[in-house]
Write a protein that holds these residues in place. Sequence first.
Motif, PDB file in Angstrom:
ATOM      1  N   ASP A 284      48.091  45.019  56.016  1.00 38.94           N
ATOM      2  CA  ASP A 284      48.687  45.771  54.939  1.00 38.94           C
ATOM      3  C   ASP A 284      48.701  46.918  55.339  1.00 38.94           C
ATOM      4  OD1 ASP A 284      49.279  46.131  52.530  1.00 38.94           O
ATOM      5  OD2 ASP A 284      48.080  44.655  51.374  1.00 38.94           O
ATOM      6  N   SER A 285      48.134  47.835  54.249  1.00 39.25           N
ATOM      7  CA  SER A 285      48.302  49.186  54.376  1.00 39.25           C
ATOM      8  C   SER A 285      47.110  49.799  55.434  1.00 39.25           C
ATOM      9  CB  SER A 285      48.221  49.928  52.992  1.00 39.25           C
ATOM     10  OG  SER A 285      47.053  49.584  52.415  1.00 39.25           O
ATOM     11  N   LEU A 286      46.294  49.041  55.963  1.00 41.74           N
ATOM     12  CA  LEU A 286      45.112  49.333  56.644  1.00 41.74           C
ATOM     13  C   LEU A 286      45.234  49.603  58.191  1.00 41.74           C
ATOM     14  CD1 LEU A 286      42.454  47.692  54.598  1.00 41.74           C
ATOM     15  CD2 LEU A 286      42.929  49.947  54.509  1.00 41.74           C
ATOM     16  N   GLY A 287      46.511  49.480  58.664  1.00 41.03           N
ATOM     17  CA  GLY A 287      46.928  49.611  59.840  1.00 41.03           C
ATOM     18  C   GLY A 287      48.157  50.205  60.031  1.00 41.03           C
ATOM     19  N   ALA A 288      48.370  50.655  61.485  1.00 38.35           N
ATOM     20  CA  ALA A 288      49.870  51.279  61.710  1.00 38.35           C
ATOM     21  C   ALA A 288      49.979  50.915  62.923  1.00 38.35           C
ATOM     22  CB  ALA A 288      49.581  52.732  61.629  1.00 38.35           C
ATOM     23  N   PRO A 289      51.518  50.948  63.326  1.00 37.38           N
ATOM     24  CA  PRO A 289      52.056  50.571  64.734  1.00 37.38           C
ATOM     25  C   PRO A 289      51.295  51.635  65.786  1.00 37.38           C
ATOM     26  CG  PRO A 289      53.774  51.008  63.194  1.00 37.38           C
ATOM     27  CD  PRO A 289      52.497  51.374  62.537  1.00 37.38           C
ATOM     28  N   GLY A 290      51.118  50.816  66.894  1.00 39.75           N
ATOM     29  CA  GLY A 290      50.525  51.602  68.055  1.00 39.75           C
ATOM     30  C   GLY A 290      51.355  52.610  68.443  1.00 39.75           C
TER      31      GLY A 290
ATOM     32  N   GLU B 267      47.325  49.922  65.463  1.00 41.29           N
ATOM     33  CA  GLU B 267      45.918  50.611  65.337  1.00 41.29           C
ATOM     34  C   GLU B 267      45.435  50.583  64.155  1.00 41.29           C
ATOM     35  OE1 GLU B 267      46.652  54.597  66.696  1.00 41.29           O
ATOM     36  OE2 GLU B 267      45.099  55.233  65.331  1.00 41.29           O
ATOM     37  N   PRO B 268      44.418  49.848  63.963  1.00 42.07           N
ATOM     38  CA  PRO B 268      43.734  49.419  62.709  1.00 42.07           C
ATOM     39  C   PRO B 268      43.084  50.584  61.914  1.00 42.07           C
ATOM     40  CG  PRO B 268      42.549  48.284  64.110  1.00 42.07           C
ATOM     41  CD  PRO B 268      43.359  49.059  64.838  1.00 42.07           C
ATOM     42  N   ARG B 269      43.197  51.065  60.713  1.00 42.40           N
ATOM     43  CA  ARG B 269      42.432  51.868  59.999  1.00 42.40           C
ATOM     44  C   ARG B 269      41.134  51.046  59.623  1.00 42.40           C
ATOM     45  NH1 ARG B 269      41.927  56.810  57.782  1.00 42.40           N
ATOM     46  NH2 ARG B 269      40.905  56.643  55.685  1.00 42.40           N
ATOM     47  N   ASN B 270      39.996  51.569  60.114  1.00 45.80           N
ATOM     48  CA  ASN B 270      38.785  51.200  59.751  1.00 45.80           C
ATOM     49  C   ASN B 270      38.312  51.216  58.244  1.00 45.80           C
ATOM     50  OD1 ASN B 270      37.979  50.418  62.415  1.00 45.80           O
ATOM     51  ND2 ASN B 270      37.386  52.231  62.777  1.00 45.80           N
ATOM     52  N   VAL B 271      37.865  50.152  57.998  1.00 46.43           N
ATOM     53  CA  VAL B 271      37.583  50.075  56.447  1.00 46.43           C
ATOM     54  C   VAL B 271      36.049  49.704  56.293  1.00 46.43           C
ATOM     55  CG1 VAL B 271      37.471  49.373  53.852  1.00 46.43           C
ATOM     56  CG2 VAL B 271      39.448  49.847  55.531  1.00 46.43           C
ATOM     57  N   ALA B 272      34.884  50.610  56.187  1.00 49.20           N
ATOM     58  CA  ALA B 272      33.363  50.099  56.264  1.00 49.20           C
ATOM     59  C   ALA B 272      33.219  49.711  54.728  1.00 49.20           C
ATOM     60  CB  ALA B 272      32.583  51.323  56.551  1.00 49.20           C
TER      61      ALA B 272
END
Lengths: 540, 316
Positions: A315-321, A499-504
């Motif tokens: 969803d919004s928690l990642g972006a293309p490499g 490239e995922p955006r990390n969510v802790a």
Amino acid sequence: MRLLALLAVLGCASPDASRTATLVVATSAEPSSLLPMFVTETQGRAVSEQLFDRLSEIGPGLNTVGDAGFAPRLAERWEWSADSLRIAFHLDPRARWHDGQPVRAIDVQRALQLVKDSRTTAPQASDFGAIDSISVTDSLTATAWFSRRSPQQFYLAGYLLFPVPAHAIAGIAPDSLRTSAFARAPIGSGPFTLVSWLPQDRIELRAVADHYRGAPTLGRVVWQYASEASVSVRRLFAGEADFMETLSPPDVAELAKYPEVRAVGYPSFDYTLLAFNARDPVRHTQPHPLFGDRALRRALTMAVDRQQLARALFDSLGAPGLGPFVRAQAFADTTIPAIPFDVVAARATLDSLGWRLGANDSIRTRGGKRLAWSTLVPASSKNRQKAALILQAAFKAVGAEMTIEGLDFAGFLARQDARRFDAAIVGWRPNAGAVSLPQTWGRAGLRPGGNNLASYASDTFDAAVDSGVNALSPVEQRRLLRRAFETIIADAPAIWLYEPRNVAGAHRRVAVPALRPDAWWADLSRWTVAARLPRDTVTR
Amino acid sequence: MGRAAVVRLLHALGVIAVVVTLTFALARLLPGDPFASIADHPSVDAAWRARLRTTYGFDEPLLAQFVRWCGAVLRGDLGYSFSAQRPVRELLAHALPWTLLLSSVALTVGGVLGIALGSGQAVRRGGWADRLTGSTTLVLASIPDVVVATAVLVLFGQRLRWFPIGGATGLDGGGAGDVARHLVLPAATLALLVAVTLARFHRAAMVRGADADYLLAARASGLSRWRIFWRHALPNAIAPTLTVIGVLLPILLTGTIFVEKVFAWPGMGSVLANAVLARDYHVVTAVALLSTTAVVVASAAIDALLAWLDPRTRAR
């Protein structure tokens, strides 16, 4: 008083109130060792870097060129020689090992000797080749000697090298260090000391009250292990754990049901790619019958909507490499043009290469050979499995057939090591610096046992990377590496997928500072926790 | 008697040798090595993993490795676990007590519950209670074990928060009471699964013997229904049930993988599952040695128990 009341209402903790608190970290894998020289994986680093201090800590910008931004740790200051071939590290006289012995220059010297000794089998030994030796100038001054100037001299000696207590390991042979009792219960110099390591269960660390950098603001930290990630998530949601470093997108969605737990986003240091093997998987000296062709690789890259793929997975928690780097690296350049998603152009290119679709065919052929290959995917990674399905559909749309070969991780790695694959969906977590680029994408990594999985070979890329890695200023490094990245992105040895955006996930009683993309645990000793649970009152 | 015991012992040792040899070889036929999981990093290359294989002798011919391993085992050394970073003996010494605790509680509770349910069904054969219990046990036996375990965990651990989610001990140092609280969910899950299996077996055994002459004679002599059940029907039907328990015993030693994984119970099932995935050869082979020995011992114990319960079997 009002401030205290406000803190209580907000569920935050003052540092003093936090000093008896326990932070429970839920995670899925145990460390491979507690000695930093043996650890490469995130879970192991998170623990071992609480036990051991470095000479200096990298700055928030993650710069690895020179010593800009680095902060003192065991070394309270350092001096460069006029020719930049020596760095003298002056140790903090207050620094102590957990057994009370002072940290001495000989501990720095011994660390380098062990890391470079092939009998020790330290995984990153080759990285330290640039340091000739470390000499003991006096008990509190260790001098690192280099054979040539390089931008990462300081990063290597000051950041990647962890001093070890020479007095405690004096009787341990280098080839026994990995399996020694010391490796399981080490004496460190960090802000926390080991209480216990119960296999498959937990590791418990206790704060070092008289630590030279000041007492940690937490009383203890416990890593609770569960090989099933779902158990860790449930522990977090039920309040049995305070923190979990990565939540999956479905977990993030479920988080809304648990108001006492919040999501903490931070940049990632991971990227995932579909690597095309440029060499024949059986006859390695021959080019791969499909992926030896640059134009074909480019056409297949054009067939994939990476924006859509990243959105479907995260969803919004990642972006293309972007390329062989992550956005959080200091030298990352997000303005380099990517191969665009263009199905029409992909089809046209394949046509021009002689890969034609028959009237009733769905897969292209050339000279009686189908445009078909197999892609290795580790079964342990749900994201990579999902990505494989999306890729499969994308390639089918242009008349190419990708079969998915799922393997458990050990099997996946064995095939990857032997280069016995057509394509593979690979996940990388690079170091902060650019030092590993020649090994992963350059000819240096083509040797048997090297890390250039795609067998990518480009003189232009090698020259630009070599210049970039050796540039002596961050600006110059970024400029030179841009040239290297433009070359490799255009050559398409891989499709840079996401490239995922990390969510802790963090319990609201924990005040979490900004998390560093390469090491969320970097400031753990300064975290605060509102001590109000039974587990916060345990004293040992 | 003495000769029979020697033959049985030799047979048991043969079984252990075959299983361990096969496990040793099969584990090494899987692709990968014990160093895969500790080296997934761009700075760590295949050459380093190859060097580790050489250092620890995993590149030697299979036979040479086996001979070396056998020699070490005879000296009491089960090898080193590279996934758990400790000697295998130490790893198993930590895990085995937790599995024995979980298995013994689950087997006791499940065994009693299963025999009670099966007996109850048989006594009221054809009635609504029999049909309801039969349908319920059939449904429970049909649901995949992992689904039952996860449902129990989510309901009683996460939603209701009656019991801790996973692990064998808490962080508050609560002693036996703390262990008991952690034990409830995994033991109850495992006991439930044992009970539904045993109930079906035991009901069938009871029903098979319901029309036997000795029960007819007991009824004719005017014995009460409960006396007939306790003194005659149950002891005669228990033999096949005990045989099933004998089969379950070793399964409970390593076959509790799913329950141990779902509840993060630090026992042998978790050890085995992690070791297989990590290609931790020494651990896999040691667990095979231990579980095969358990099978052999359990089998002998059940035979002895059956012989004690049923004198007719002693002559066989």
